[in-house]
Design a protein around this motif. Sequence first.
Motif, short mmCIF file in Angstrom:
data_model
loop_
_atom_site.label_atom_id
_atom_site.label_comp_id
_atom_site.label_asym_id
_atom_site.label_seq_id
_atom_site.Cartn_x
_atom_site.Cartn_y
_atom_site.Cartn_z
N LEU A 61 -5.86 -3.39 0.42
CA LEU A 61 -7.11 -2.13 0.20
C LEU A 61 -8.17 -2.57 0.87
O LEU A 61 -8.88 -1.61 1.45
N LEU A 72 0.74 -1.34 -0.02
CA LEU A 72 0.14 -0.08 -0.09
C LEU A 72 0.77 1.23 0.02
O LEU A 72 0.65 2.06 -0.63
N LYS A 113 -0.30 -7.46 -7.07
CA LYS A 113 -2.00 -7.18 -7.36
C LYS A 113 -2.90 -7.69 -6.28
O LYS A 113 -3.47 -7.16 -5.70
N ALA A 141 -10.08 5.77 1.98
CA ALA A 141 -9.15 5.19 2.60
C ALA A 141 -7.82 5.56 2.03
O ALA A 141 -6.63 5.65 2.80
N LEU A 142 -7.55 5.70 0.84
CA LEU A 142 -6.38 6.20 0.09
C LEU A 142 -6.04 7.57 0.59
O LEU A 142 -4.81 7.74 0.64
N ALA A 162 -11.83 -0.97 -7.25
CA ALA A 162 -10.37 -1.19 -6.66
C ALA A 162 -9.41 -1.29 -7.85
O ALA A 162 -8.20 -0.82 -7.65
N THR A 197 -13.34 3.99 -0.70
CA THR A 197 -12.02 3.73 -1.31
C THR A 197 -11.02 4.87 -1.27
O THR A 197 -10.00 4.87 -0.82
N LEU A 232 -4.78 7.33 3.98
CA LEU A 232 -3.26 6.87 3.97
C LEU A 232 -2.13 7.74 3.36
O LEU A 232 -0.90 7.87 3.92
N VAL A 262 -5.61 0.34 -8.47
CA VAL A 262 -4.56 -0.41 -8.43
C VAL A 262 -3.66 -0.72 -9.51
O VAL A 262 -2.52 -0.47 -9.57
N GLU A 263 -4.44 -1.16 -10.51
CA GLU A 263 -3.69 -1.22 -11.88
C GLU A 263 -4.18 -0.41 -13.10
O GLU A 263 -3.79 -0.30 -14.11
N LEU A 269 -2.47 -6.16 -3.19
CA LEU A 269 -2.91 -4.81 -3.09
C LEU A 269 -4.34 -4.67 -3.08
O LEU A 269 -4.90 -3.91 -2.43
N TYR A 270 -4.92 -5.63 -3.78
CA TYR A 270 -6.65 -5.86 -3.53
C TYR A 270 -6.88 -6.22 -2.10
O TYR A 270 -7.65 -5.69 -1.53
#
Lengths: 203, 161
Positions: free
Chosen positions: A191, A159, A184, B49-50, B14, B46, B53, B18-19, A187-188
């Motif tokens: 998160l 993270l 990945k 949360a980020l 998500a 989400t 962080l 992430v990607e 990360l999932y």
Amino acid sequence: MLLATAERSTYLFSTLMADDKKTLAQGLRQRDPELLDRLIEQYQYRLFRYLLYITGNQERAEDFFQETWIRVLERGHQYDVRFKFEAWLFTIARNLVIDWQRQKKAQSLDALTDPEEGRGFEIVDEKAESPLHLVLQGEQKDKVQASLEQLPAAYREVLLLRFQEEMQLDEIARIQATPISTVKSRLYRGLGALKGLLAGGAA
Amino acid sequence: MREDVHARAEELIAKERVEGISTAEQEWLGQHLRECARCVGAANATEQALRSLRTLSVPLPRELASRTQFRLRLRAQELQVREPRWRLVWMMCGASWVAGAATAPYVWRGLEWIGHRLGVPDLVWQMGFGVWWALPAIVAGAILLVENAGQSVRRNLDDAA
């Protein structure tokens, strides 16, 4: 026309970056003390934060911080200009922590790094107040600290690398020496767990 | 709305962080979020949360950088003294191996002659030849062992301090 200008500036930018990295590599090979001083100052916060996240302990993070720079001094010739300096720096730091854990506990590397096989990567005393909590407490007293402490360190690590360091997945994979699919997945899961914890659930 | 539609939306929320997601997925998600308050909530959670962080900060220990810089300078001085010494050891080992390879037939014949003169079994002078051949490696190995032992003692002392 606009596209050509953009392409030229991208080329110039990447050339500059490459030149910077070459200068950096040369300085590292020559153990240039001024360069090393500058690097320590420039990366101190990011490296210390990373070490704190993966060790969960301030004193240990400090020790590993110094050891990491000693390694940079000793092995500067191994820096590969194709990759970002910080990725190399974090790889060194991570390997030092893993080596230390290996010496302390006779466990396999997988067990240490894979949160699916137990907590992994944790050096904290379950009964004591978390050192990470103590460090973060003075700064912010919200749920985030508590949530992060409850996350396995391997999730905290990805993270941080993805959302604080804003690293690419392949860079993270290289640091962790794992496939991108594992990064990945962590990360999932990380998160999801963080969201759950912030919402008041369990990881 | 079907449950699997919400599940897909949450998955994409998500995945976007992430990607990254494709344009088609972005369009689908945008459309869905315009119609679904529940998934808007998930997207906000989400994002929240980020954001939390990213805003979390870690206080740096006092003078960590200067302490590290000082230690690094000491180590650099140590390396400056030690490395030329090592270079000399390796050069001598290399020269010794080259000389050994070049003179091996003569040494073999010489040892054979001495062996026969002294009347010792062939195995003895042949083992002598083996020791003579391995001598540079043995010396280099011994130096390495002494050096490593010294380093680990220093490290233990540092740890104890």
